[in-house]
Design a protein around this motif. Structure first.
Motif, PDB file in Angstrom:
ATOM      1  N   LEU A 185       0.667  -6.970  -8.744  1.00  0.00           N
ATOM      2  CA  LEU A 185      -0.339  -6.605  -7.745  1.00  0.00           C
ATOM      3  C   LEU A 185       0.303  -6.274  -6.408  1.00  0.00           C
ATOM      4  O   LEU A 185       1.143  -7.028  -5.902  1.00  0.00           O
ATOM      5  N   TYR A 186      -0.095  -5.137  -5.833  1.00  0.00           N
ATOM      6  CA  TYR A 186       0.226  -4.807  -4.447  1.00  0.00           C
ATOM      7  C   TYR A 186      -1.048  -4.922  -3.635  1.00  0.00           C
ATOM      8  O   TYR A 186      -2.099  -4.402  -4.019  1.00  0.00           O
ATOM      9  N   GLY A 232       1.885  -1.281 -21.143  1.00  0.00           N
ATOM     10  CA  GLY A 232       1.386  -2.633 -21.359  1.00  0.00           C
ATOM     11  C   GLY A 232       1.299  -3.464 -20.089  1.00  0.00           C
ATOM     12  O   GLY A 232       0.678  -4.530 -20.078  1.00  0.00           O
ATOM     13  N   LEU A 233       1.910  -2.993 -19.021  1.00  0.00           N
ATOM     14  CA  LEU A 233       1.877  -3.695 -17.739  1.00  0.00           C
ATOM     15  C   LEU A 233       0.658  -3.243 -16.949  1.00  0.00           C
ATOM     16  O   LEU A 233       0.385  -2.053 -16.845  1.00  0.00           O
ATOM     17  N   ARG A 234      -0.088  -4.189 -16.395  1.00  0.00           N
ATOM     18  CA  ARG A 234      -1.233  -3.837 -15.554  1.00  0.00           C
ATOM     19  C   ARG A 234      -0.774  -3.848 -14.097  1.00  0.00           C
ATOM     20  O   ARG A 234      -0.293  -4.875 -13.602  1.00  0.00           O
ATOM     21  N   VAL A 235      -0.924  -2.715 -13.438  1.00  0.00           N
ATOM     22  CA  VAL A 235      -0.526  -2.560 -12.036  1.00  0.00           C
ATOM     23  C   VAL A 235      -1.784  -2.421 -11.200  1.00  0.00           C
ATOM     24  O   VAL A 235      -2.649  -1.592 -11.496  1.00  0.00           O
ATOM     25  N   VAL A 236      -1.882  -3.217 -10.159  1.00  0.00           N
ATOM     26  CA  VAL A 236      -3.066  -3.235  -9.300  1.00  0.00           C
ATOM     27  C   VAL A 236      -2.649  -2.851  -7.884  1.00  0.00           C
ATOM     28  O   VAL A 236      -1.798  -3.508  -7.282  1.00  0.00           O
ATOM     29  N   LEU A 284      -3.223   8.826  -3.762  1.00  0.00           N
ATOM     30  CA  LEU A 284      -2.550   8.044  -4.795  1.00  0.00           C
ATOM     31  C   LEU A 284      -3.371   7.974  -6.073  1.00  0.00           C
ATOM     32  O   LEU A 284      -2.821   8.035  -7.184  1.00  0.00           O
ATOM     33  N   ARG A 285      -4.687   7.859  -5.936  1.00  0.00           N
ATOM     34  CA  ARG A 285      -5.545   7.865  -7.123  1.00  0.00           C
ATOM     35  C   ARG A 285      -5.404   9.177  -7.889  1.00  0.00           C
ATOM     36  O   ARG A 285      -5.334   9.197  -9.123  1.00  0.00           O
ATOM     37  N   PHE A 304      -7.378   0.422  -8.772  1.00  0.00           N
ATOM     38  CA  PHE A 304      -7.459   0.597  -7.326  1.00  0.00           C
ATOM     39  C   PHE A 304      -8.662  -0.166  -6.763  1.00  0.00           C
ATOM     40  O   PHE A 304      -9.592   0.428  -6.240  1.00  0.00           O
ATOM     41  N   PRO A 305      -8.679  -1.489  -6.863  1.00  0.00           N
ATOM     42  CA  PRO A 305      -9.826  -2.228  -6.329  1.00  0.00           C
ATOM     43  C   PRO A 305      -9.755  -2.331  -4.808  1.00  0.00           C
ATOM     44  O   PRO A 305      -8.665  -2.235  -4.214  1.00  0.00           O
TER      45      PRO A 305
END
Length: 399
Positions: free
Chosen positions: A204-205, A227-231, A242-243, A254-255
């Protein structure tokens, strides 16, 4: 955030505090719709009298857009300064050069000490072009040389401030601090609420999404490992760009940034917290989210310049793995190494809160701020500017 807490701290202590500022627009760099068309606003917040003045809000942080933004701040701050009785001191917060000039000029007008607190210097290789950096540096020199004392948030900034003509014995360290409580919900409960699958690694960033942060590298990293979830959590001028660049990657989210009450729980629910900075910037700025990262009790993986302020702080904390900036493969390898080594992950996770408790408490930082103000008040006030008399027209020769 920090300026607000300082002002409210002084107000809670019985001081009369006025804040001259612009309209709400950061970090999204979009004017709050509630202030559309408003030229001036007077508000009471946390015992502080807030004086807002209109200014431009550039949609993109180009050098020209930033110059227009700064000039509009100057026009509002100097041309329509609040009509208040003579204060005891004037504080300003940089990296907004216009704030430094406004603070210096108002202090001179009132004949009181002026104290800027430097969180970053845009003239120190700001990464937006040589002309802009040179202009920002000249304005920062003007503001800092007129200070009774200068606060800096990290010792790495001391040399830059001294190079602008500020004597070293007038520079004081005022570190950033952690202003949020620790996590209160169980991690698995928070992960389920966020929709993160059990067993899935989440990196998460959280922070601003601007030109200074190299968030493109996180998109490249997400492509390397489906397989890695990047937030990417936050707001800023580059969010929509970026989106679009991500192109709908299914493992990239992108929450928005959650409310303060929930923010620590979200950080603590991640497996790794990410920090990125462009190599060209030199890493002079300490990200404001860093204290919250350290307090969250999760390992930090940072792709930042190795000699910069952020790298120095992370080395001291013992809570992070550092990799070269702009290297997606190195970031991914560091995250995988954490997943494969639970004891190391536990060591890094515990180091952050311990460092925060020892070095980054709100109480300790505000004590330093109070000491800075008290010392500044012992300095002789600057001479008030004298306004020369209007020249009289010479007598007309007789005709």
């Amino acid at each position: 955030m920090y300026a607000t807490q300082i002002a409210e701290h002084w107000a809670a202590g019985g001081a009369e505090v006025h804040v001259l500022t612009g309209m709400p627009h950061y970090p999204a760099w979009r004017l709050d719709p509630a202030y559309a068309g408003v030229r001036r606003a007077e508000e009471e917040r946390g015992g502080v009298r807030v004086h807002r003045r209109a200014h431009t809000v550039p949609a993109r942080q180009t050098p020209l857009g930033r110059v227009r933004f700064e000039l509009s701040l100057l026009r509002g701050g100097l041309g329509a300064s609040p009509g208040i009785e003579r204060p005891d001191a004037v504080f300003a917060q940089l990296p907004t050069p216009a704030a430094g000039v406004i603070g210096a000029r108002l202090a001179q007008r009132y004949g009181v000490p002026y104290v800027p607190v430097v969180r970053n210097l845009l003239g120190a290789g700001g990464g937006r072009g040589r002309a802009w950096s040179a202009l920002a540096g000249a304005v920062e020199r003007y503001a800092l040389r007129r200070a009774a004392l200068v606060g800096v948030v990290h010792e790495s900034i001391v040399a830059e401030v001294a190079a602008m003509g500020v004597p070293a014995d007038r520079i004081r360290l005022i570190p950033n601090w952690s202003h949020l409580p620790g996590a209160s919900r169980p991690r698995e409960e928070m992960r389920a609420r966020l929709g993160w699958r059990p067993g899935q690694t989440v990196a998460l960033y959280s922070g601003a999404m601007g030109a200074e942060q190299d968030l493109d590298v996180l998109i490249r990293m997400a492509r390397l490992d489906p397989g890695l979830r990047v937030v990417l959590m936050g707001a800023g001028e580059r969010r929509e760009e970026l989106r679009a660049l991500a192109g709908g990657l299914p493992n990239l989210d992108f929450p928005p940034t959650p409310q303060d009450a929930e923010y620590p729980d979200v950080l603590a629910a991640a497996d790794a917290l990410l920090l990125t900075q462009r190599a060209a910037l030199g890493g002079t700025a300490v990200p404001p989210e860093l204290p919250a990262y350290l307090a969250a009790g999760r390992p930090i993986v940072a792709a930042v310049p190795p000699l910069g302020a952020t790298a120095q702080e992370l080395h001291r904390s013992g809570a992070a793995l550092l990799v070269p900036p702009e290297d997606a493969g190195a970031l991914l390898a560091a995250i995988h190494s954490l997943a494969a080594d639970p004891p190391r992950t536990a060591t890094l996770s515990s180091a952050g809160p311990a460092y925060t408790t020892t070095h980054l408490t709100r109480e300790a930082a505000l004590t330093r701020v109070d000491a800075l103000l008290a010392e500044a008040l012992t300095f002789p006030p600057p001479a008030r500017p004298t306004i020369p008399p209007m020249p009289t027209a010479p007598p007309r020769p007789p005709t």
